[in-house]
Design an enzyme around this catalytic site. Structure first.
Site, mmCIF file in Angstrom:
data_model
loop_
_atom_site.group_PDB
_atom_site.id
_atom_site.type_symbol
_atom_site.label_atom_id
_atom_site.label_comp_id
_atom_site.label_asym_id
_atom_site.label_seq_id
_atom_site.Cartn_x
_atom_site.Cartn_y
_atom_site.Cartn_z
ATOM 1 N N THR A 137 0.810 -1.209 0.000
ATOM 2 C CA THR A 137 0.000 0.000 0.000
ATOM 3 C C THR A 137 0.846 1.263 0.000
ATOM 4 O O THR A 137 2.009 1.231 0.452
ATOM 5 C CB THR A 137 -0.889 -0.006 1.269
ATOM 6 O OG1 THR A 137 -1.516 1.249 1.422
ATOM 7 C CG2 THR A 137 -0.077 -0.285 2.532
ATOM 8 N N ASP A 138 0.246 2.368 -0.434
ATOM 9 C CA ASP A 138 0.952 3.659 -0.357
ATOM 10 C C ASP A 138 1.042 4.166 1.083
ATOM 11 O O ASP A 138 1.812 5.088 1.368
ATOM 12 C CB ASP A 138 0.273 4.713 -1.248
ATOM 13 C CG ASP A 138 -1.182 4.991 -0.903
ATOM 14 O OD1 ASP A 138 -1.718 4.363 0.031
ATOM 15 O OD2 ASP A 138 -1.793 5.849 -1.572
ATOM 16 N N GLU A 139 0.263 3.562 2.001
ATOM 17 C CA GLU A 139 0.254 4.070 3.387
ATOM 18 C C GLU A 139 1.589 3.871 4.085
ATOM 19 O O GLU A 139 1.850 4.506 5.111
ATOM 20 C CB GLU A 139 -0.871 3.411 4.198
ATOM 21 C CG GLU A 139 -2.224 3.646 3.576
ATOM 22 C CD GLU A 139 -3.388 3.609 4.555
ATOM 23 O OE1 GLU A 139 -3.160 3.606 5.768
ATOM 24 O OE2 GLU A 139 -4.526 3.593 4.072
ATOM 25 N N TYR A 163 -1.815 -0.467 10.993
ATOM 26 C CA TYR A 163 -1.985 -1.140 9.688
ATOM 27 C C TYR A 163 -0.782 -0.835 8.790
ATOM 28 O O TYR A 163 -0.127 -1.738 8.240
ATOM 29 C CB TYR A 163 -3.289 -0.694 9.007
ATOM 30 C CG TYR A 163 -3.315 -1.004 7.519
ATOM 31 C CD1 TYR A 163 -3.367 -2.326 7.067
ATOM 32 C CD2 TYR A 163 -3.266 0.010 6.563
ATOM 33 C CE1 TYR A 163 -3.362 -2.624 5.698
ATOM 34 C CE2 TYR A 163 -3.261 -0.278 5.198
ATOM 35 C CZ TYR A 163 -3.310 -1.591 4.778
ATOM 36 O OH TYR A 163 -3.302 -1.879 3.435
ATOM 37 N N LYS A 167 2.142 -3.367 7.303
ATOM 38 C CA LYS A 167 2.419 -3.557 5.869
ATOM 39 C C LYS A 167 3.881 -3.176 5.565
ATOM 40 O O LYS A 167 4.561 -3.864 4.792
ATOM 41 C CB LYS A 167 1.465 -2.718 5.009
ATOM 42 C CG LYS A 167 0.007 -3.158 5.037
ATOM 43 C CD LYS A 167 -0.239 -4.546 4.448
ATOM 44 C CE LYS A 167 -0.001 -4.613 2.955
ATOM 45 N NZ LYS A 167 -0.420 -5.935 2.406
HETATM 46 P P1 NAD Z 1 -9.764 -7.175 2.311
HETATM 47 O O1 NAD Z 1 -9.723 -6.893 3.769
HETATM 48 O O2 NAD Z 1 -10.987 -6.846 1.545
HETATM 49 O O3 NAD Z 1 -9.457 -8.722 2.048
HETATM 50 C C1 NAD Z 1 -8.452 -9.407 2.730
HETATM 51 C C2 NAD Z 1 -8.640 -10.895 2.456
HETATM 52 O O4 NAD Z 1 -7.578 -11.595 3.131
HETATM 53 C C3 NAD Z 1 -9.955 -11.454 3.005
HETATM 54 O O5 NAD Z 1 -10.554 -12.308 2.055
HETATM 55 C C4 NAD Z 1 -9.530 -12.237 4.242
HETATM 56 O O6 NAD Z 1 -10.391 -13.334 4.533
HETATM 57 C C5 NAD Z 1 -8.139 -12.702 3.841
HETATM 58 N N1 NAD Z 1 -7.279 -12.962 5.012
HETATM 59 C C6 NAD Z 1 -7.101 -12.170 6.099
HETATM 60 N N2 NAD Z 1 -6.261 -12.746 6.962
HETATM 61 C C7 NAD Z 1 -5.871 -13.934 6.401
HETATM 62 C C8 NAD Z 1 -4.999 -14.966 6.806
HETATM 63 N N3 NAD Z 1 -4.342 -14.915 7.978
HETATM 64 N N4 NAD Z 1 -4.820 -16.016 5.979
HETATM 65 C C9 NAD Z 1 -5.474 -16.089 4.793
HETATM 66 N N5 NAD Z 1 -6.340 -15.144 4.372
HETATM 67 C C10 NAD Z 1 -6.527 -14.075 5.163
HETATM 68 O O7 NAD Z 1 -8.483 -6.429 1.707
HETATM 69 P P2 NAD Z 1 -8.321 -5.696 0.302
HETATM 70 O O8 NAD Z 1 -8.792 -4.304 0.414
HETATM 71 O O9 NAD Z 1 -8.815 -6.579 -0.766
HETATM 72 O O10 NAD Z 1 -6.717 -5.634 0.235
HETATM 73 C C11 NAD Z 1 -5.978 -6.719 -0.297
HETATM 74 C C12 NAD Z 1 -4.501 -6.378 -0.210
HETATM 75 O O11 NAD Z 1 -4.229 -5.204 -0.946
HETATM 76 C C13 NAD Z 1 -4.003 -6.126 1.205
HETATM 77 O O12 NAD Z 1 -2.721 -6.661 1.332
HETATM 78 C C14 NAD Z 1 -3.950 -4.606 1.300
HETATM 79 O O13 NAD Z 1 -2.975 -4.190 2.219
HETATM 80 C C15 NAD Z 1 -3.582 -4.242 -0.120
HETATM 81 N N6 NAD Z 1 -4.047 -2.924 -0.579
HETATM 82 C C16 NAD Z 1 -5.351 -2.561 -0.463
HETATM 83 C C17 NAD Z 1 -5.773 -1.326 -0.953
HETATM 84 C C18 NAD Z 1 -7.219 -0.890 -0.871
HETATM 85 O O14 NAD Z 1 -7.508 0.270 -1.190
HETATM 86 N N7 NAD Z 1 -8.153 -1.736 -0.483
HETATM 87 C C19 NAD Z 1 -4.845 -0.466 -1.546
HETATM 88 C C20 NAD Z 1 -3.506 -0.868 -1.633
HETATM 89 C C21 NAD Z 1 -3.122 -2.111 -1.161
HETATM 90 O O1 DAU Z 2 -4.163 4.020 0.493
HETATM 91 C C1 DAU Z 2 -4.360 2.641 0.390
HETATM 92 C C2 DAU Z 2 -5.213 2.181 1.547
HETATM 93 O O2 DAU Z 2 -6.532 2.648 1.292
HETATM 94 C C3 DAU Z 2 -5.213 0.665 1.739
HETATM 95 O O3 DAU Z 2 -3.925 0.240 2.060
HETATM 96 C C4 DAU Z 2 -6.185 0.273 2.858
HETATM 97 O O4 DAU Z 2 -6.258 -1.139 2.956
HETATM 98 C C5 DAU Z 2 -7.556 0.821 2.507
HETATM 99 O O5 DAU Z 2 -8.454 0.540 3.559
HETATM 100 C C6 DAU Z 2 -7.482 2.331 2.276
HETATM 101 O O6 DAU Z 2 -7.159 3.028 3.515
HETATM 102 P P1 DAU Z 2 -7.912 4.383 3.944
HETATM 103 O O7 DAU Z 2 -7.779 4.527 5.393
HETATM 104 O O8 DAU Z 2 -7.488 5.523 3.077
HETATM 105 O O9 DAU Z 2 -9.429 3.983 3.493
HETATM 106 P P2 DAU Z 2 -10.843 4.194 4.185
HETATM 107 O O10 DAU Z 2 -11.876 3.789 3.189
HETATM 108 O O11 DAU Z 2 -10.913 3.617 5.549
HETATM 109 O O12 DAU Z 2 -10.907 5.781 4.336
HETATM 110 C C7 DAU Z 2 -10.735 6.637 3.219
HETATM 111 C C8 DAU Z 2 -10.731 8.067 3.748
HETATM 112 O O13 DAU Z 2 -12.061 8.377 4.228
HETATM 113 C C9 DAU Z 2 -9.809 8.270 4.939
HETATM 114 O O14 DAU Z 2 -9.235 9.558 4.856
HETATM 115 C C10 DAU Z 2 -10.735 8.179 6.147
HETATM 116 C C11 DAU Z 2 -12.054 8.714 5.617
HETATM 117 N N1 DAU Z 2 -13.278 8.139 6.218
HETATM 118 C C12 DAU Z 2 -13.385 6.792 6.273
HETATM 119 C C13 DAU Z 2 -14.499 6.189 6.817
HETATM 120 C C14 DAU Z 2 -14.620 4.690 6.896
HETATM 121 C C15 DAU Z 2 -14.286 8.945 6.669
HETATM 122 O O15 DAU Z 2 -14.187 10.203 6.595
HETATM 123 N N2 DAU Z 2 -15.391 8.372 7.208
HETATM 124 C C16 DAU Z 2 -15.543 7.021 7.326
HETATM 125 O O16 DAU Z 2 -16.585 6.559 7.869
#
Ligand code: NAD
Ligand code: DAU
Length: 363
Positions: A137-139, A163, A167
């Site tokens: 992730t970019d975080e 988190y 990562k």
């Molecule tokens: P998500 O939370 O929707 O899905 C995670 C999946 O991993 C789920 O299906 C869960 O059951 C499985 N899981 C969790 N713990 C596990 C374990 N111990 N063993 C096997 N499976 C397990 O997450 P997502 O948003 O799809 O993100 C997927 C990946 O991409 C993550 O590594 C996250 O850090 C990365 N990522 C997400 C975003 C985003 O915006 N969602 C952006 C950049 C990177």
């Molecule tokens: O940047 C990549 C990341 O993006 C991934 O690595 C994470 O897995 C993914 O969850 C996401 O993280 P964020 O914290 O940016 O996403 P989230 O959807 O939780 O929140 C997006 C923005 O909105 C953040 O600035 C917090 C804000 N927010 C979020 C929620 C859930 C609100 O203002 N209200 C809310 O109820």
């Protein structure tokens, strides 16, 4: 990788994982094994369409279970791993970081060790073709001020939430395996994804679900935090390219060059809902916005410089924010039964726990 060997995907029942699995099966079509623990975030309903492919296999299990990983690697003999399994929600990491260290750090370590042992048993030719894509992730880069340039692959790591720290730790483990063992890994660092199958604890699906139900839309703090949104299908396409042509040991930043404040994003969403739900009694949906207590340590701005993946691999996102957001809202409106199913049971417990403390009303 060799296309006749399966790709092993971890976390393939989550948001990005299920999009990746479906995308892979329709675009590439070669065998794929999905290993997922099915936590609260995993949902096999997302993968009903995958079941129609003979090359698709599902294994339920934990990436922290070395015995299971050895069995899966020996049985399926994959030619690549795409590692997505993680605990992924920042707010949950603030209320309970332990699971994040367990899965994201310990789980990645366990997977690396098992794959390293597996690689030693492969022929030199198969080992040379093997790839391990670590999806991050970019975080990990921390937060930007308004005038700062976007994150590049050489930006120093400065994770601010448990988190992000978990990562970052996993990224460092992967990096060390490349340098110490010649492990064939490539790391990707992507910005905020949105699209179908995202669990409604994350901003966009949570706001859609609340707006449709006429509930408040809880914007953290002043809502001026900036996120760089990318349609999930564009992320999946980038991962396929990295797997196909990425350079071992490299990292690639992936992002949509699409910075938006949270408030603008929610307003855009509300305008789309007004248009797509002309009969809604909750119009204008923007009237549901409620400012609530901020996320502790909330990163102010993320932005990705995607020049490297664009230049080296020719990747470009196909969706703009306008087209991707419309597609996304239409998908959630057309799949209300999916929303209802994932929001039953434990979901409400999470909403109560996260939002009551922020002073949000009527969740
Ligand atoms: P998500 O939370 O929707 O899905 C995670 C999946 O991993 C789920 O299906 C869960 O059951 C499985 N899981 C969790 N713990 C596990 C374990 N111990 N063993 C096997 N499976 C397990 O997450 P997502 O948003 O799809 O993100 C997927 C990946 O991409 C993550 O590594 C996250 O850090 C990365 N990522 C997400 C975003 C985003 O915006 N969602 C952006 C950049 C990177
Ligand atoms: O940047 C990549 C990341 O993006 C991934 O690595 C994470 O897995 C993914 O969850 C996401 O993280 P964020 O914290 O940016 O996403 P989230 O959807 O939780 O929140 C997006 C923005 O909105 C953040 O600035 C917090 C804000 N927010 C979020 C929620 C859930 C609100 O203002 N209200 C809310 O109820």
């Amino acid at each position: 990788m060799n296309n006749s060997s399966p790709v092993l995907v971890t976390g393939g029942a989550g948001f990005i994982g299920s999009n990746f699995v479906l995308d892979w099966l329709s675009a590439v079509g070669s065998p794929l094994v999905n290993l997922d623990k099915i936590t609260y975030a995993g949902n096999l309903q997302n993968l009903v369409a995958a079941e129609t492919y003979s090359g698709y296999s599902f294994e339920r299990g934990d990436i922290c279970d070395a015995g299971l990983l050895h069995r899966i690697l020996n049985h399926y003999a994959p030619g690549a791993v795409v590692h997505l399994a993680a605990e992924s929600h920042v707010d949950r990491s603030l209320l309970g970081p332990g699971d994040f260290v367990q899965t994201n750090v310990q789980g990645t370590f366990c997977l690396l060790e098992c794959v390293r042992a597996y690689l030693e048993r492969l022929s030199p030719a198969r080992r040379a073709e093997f790839r391990f894509i670590h999806v991050s992730t970019d975080e990990v880069y921390g937060t930007l001020s308004p005038g700062d340039p976007p994150f590049t692959e050489s930006t120093a790591y400065a994770p601010n939430s448990p988190y992000a720290a978990s990562k970052a730790s996993s990224d460092f483990l992967v990096r060390s395996y490349v340098h110490s063992y010649g492990f064939p890994a490539i790391t990707t660092n992507c910005s905020n994804n949105y699209g179908p199958f995202q669990f409604p604890e994350k901003l966009l699906p949570l706001m859609i679900a609340n707006a449709v139900a006429g509930k408040p839309l809880p914007v953290y703090g002043d809502g001026r935090q900036v996120r760089d949104w990318l349609y999930v299908g564009d992320h999946c396409a980038a991962l396929r390219l990295v797997l196909d042509r990425g350079r071992v040991g490299e990292t690639y930043n992936i992002g949509g060059r699409n910075e938006q404040t949270n408030l603008d994003t929610v307003r855009l969403l509300c305008a789309l809902l007004d248009e797509l739900l002309p009969e809604s009694p909750h119009k204008p949906h923007e009237g549901l916005i409620q400012f609530v207590a901020d996320r502790p340590g909330h990163d102010r701005r993320y932005a990705i410089d995607a020049a490297k993946i664009e230049r080296e691999l020719g990747w470009r996102p196909a969706e703009t924010f306008a087209t991707g957001l419309r597609r996304t809202v239409e998908w959630y409106l057309a799949n209300r039964d999916w929303m209802e199913q994932v929001m039953s049971g434990a979901y409400q417990h999470w909403i109560d726990r996260n939002y009551a403390a922020r002073g949000a009303a009527n969740q």
